[in-house]
Scaffold this active site. Structure first.
Site, PDB file in Angstrom:
ATOM      1  CE  LYS A  57      10.257 -19.310 162.090  1.00 31.35           C
ATOM      2  NZ  LYS A  57       9.335 -18.975 160.997  1.00 31.35           N
TER       3      LYS A  57
ATOM      4  NE  ARG B 188      12.915 -22.080 155.501  1.00 32.36           N
ATOM      5  CZ  ARG B 188      13.621 -21.487 156.467  1.00 32.36           C
ATOM      6  NH1 ARG B 188      13.136 -21.373 157.697  1.00 32.36           N
ATOM      7  NH2 ARG B 188      14.825 -20.982 156.186  1.00 32.36           N
TER       8      ARG B 188
END
Length: 447
Positions: free
Chosen positions: A382, A427
């Site tokens: 991210k 995740r």
């Protein structure tokens, strides 16, 4: 696990039971007294009923009989289900053995009963015992029986998975043309299934399959198109015995997609909106399907989540926790058992980079404020990673690792922080690399 699901469903259907208002988390414990039998699963449910205690225990025994509990077996031996009335919150005290004793005569001696009761009402005064539930539990925390308790999550095939043993790895499979990191790579079902197999071989415990990109500004597709992207892949995976023990998570905020995916063979619903984008329909479907549900924090939708309004926080940990708790409360009231809920703080969703970093730093506080629900963390690749790197170096230097994604080492740092912060599921995109990171981080966390 299927016996517990069946029993709770039958309690809900009892005449005189208005509703099952809450459940505890679920715990596995070694057998008590009679050792030569499998471990037990333990939970507590809170109900609203007009039944008096005697009528209630009679009705519960009727459920046991319906489930073919054999009362001729040795006491404390193997049994398909064991239902008891533990306590009446109006302070009822009954001593009428063997028919009924309230509070339950072994309540304060059994950690596998007290711990799930503590999940629901830690400060409840136990009638006739001159102590609260949390005080009674504290007295048992040094016992071997308490140390043998394990928090578990319902799992594939009607089993459970130990949430205290190790951190689980969820591999990301985006069947989309426009996901932020790997959009377009796995649209073809053959390629998607091949990648799924590689992720499992590399160490993935769960496969998370999505057909709607949730990157900022992503175009919204219809539920029909999203379903058409994911269901063929799920069908292909479920038809391959290689994946028999691997749970599939469907990454969607639409109840129709969740329903179709579970019917095709998915086992977990991963909702980035935490129910906010399809609240009543999604929660209703999750409750009916009775599957684990990942409830993530997000404000707005993918097109609006990074707006100035949606990314404004005074104390991001406190605010995210509060907003997660609001959704948990609605989910429980709509019938989703607590033992099925996993929370996700939503790293990068309606958060700027500093807020994402603060959440990673303070995961233990977030979990405590939310009532100790298991946490999934999804920091993989991210943009906050690039932000963190740019605070010290030229961001272009992060592209120097030719064979790896430029954010893989930053992801590794965030994964380590997540494990050390108590996250139970990670995740990630780069399963093989993060498998090693999680393994070492787990050993540090549990040393």
């Amino acid at each position: 696990m299927e016996n517990i699901k069946s029993a709770v469903s039958q309690v809900r259907a009892l005449e005189g039971v208005r509703r099952v208002s809450r459940t505890s988390f679920l715990y596995e414990s070694p057998p008590a007294l009679v050792q030569e039998q499998p471990n037990f699963l333990n939970g507590v449910i809170e109900i609203e009923t007009k039944l008096d205690p005697y009528s209630l225990i009679t009705s519960l025994q009727g459920i046991e009989d319906h489930m073919l509990r054999d009362r001729s077996q040795i006491r404390y031996g193997p049994r398909v289900i064991d239902l008891d009335v533990l306590i009446y919150q109006d302070g009822t005290i009954i001593s009428d053995p063997p028919t009924l004793t309230l509070p339950h005569d072994q309540l304060i001696n059994r950690p596998f009963v007290l711990q799930p009761l503590h999940d629901l009402c830690p400060e409840l005064e136990i009638p006739g015992k001159n102590m609260r539930v949390d005080e009674a539990l504290t007295l048992l925390k040094e016992t071997e029986d308490y140390k043998g308790l394990r928090r578990v999550l319902p799992w594939i095939g009607g089993g459970v998975v130990d949430m205290t043993d190790r951190t689980l790895i969820m591999g990301i499979l985006n069947c989309t043309p426009d996901s932020f990191s790997d959009g377009g790579k796995y649209i073809d079902p053959d390629i998607a299934v091949s990648h799924a197999k590689k992720m499992v071989q590399d160490g993935a415990d769960i496969l998370d399959i999505g057909g709607q990109s949730t990157r900022p500004g992503a175009a919204m597709v219809t539920a029909k198109e999203e379903t058409e992207r994911v269901v063929p892949v799920i069908n292909r995976i479920r038809s391959d015995p290689f994946f028999d023990q691997i749970p599939i998570s469907i990454d969607t905020f639409r109840h129709e997609v969740a329903l179709n995916a579970v019917e095709a063979g998915a086992n977990i619903i991963n909702d980035v909106s935490g129910g906010r984008l399809d609240e009543y329909n999604m929660f209703k479907v999750v409750a009916e399907l009775d599957v684990p549900y990942i409830l993530m924090h997000m404000r707005g939708d993918p097109n609006t989540m990074q707006s100035e309004q949606n990314t404004k926080y005074n104390d991001v940990v406190e605010t995210v926790s509060k907003e997660l708790c609001e959704q948990i409360d609605i989910a429980e009231k709509m019938g989703i058992p607590r033992w099925n809920i996993i929370i996700d703080p939503g790293i990068g969703f309606a958060k700027k980079a500093p807020e994402s970093l603060k959440l990673l730093q303070d995961l233990p506080r977030l979990q405590k404020l939310c009532g100790d629900f298991p946490v999934l963390s999804g920091p993989s690749r991210k943009s906050f990673i690039e932000y963190a790197f740019s605070q010290r170096f030229d961001a272009s230097d992060s592209d120097s690792h030719k064979d790896l994604h430029p954010r893989v080492f930053g992801t590794a740092a965030a994964v380590t922080a997540s494990v050390l912060g108590g996250a139970k599921i990670l995740r990630v995109h780069d399963v093989r690399e993060m498998r090693d990171v999680v393994a070492v981080s787990d050993e540090i966390y549990r040393a």
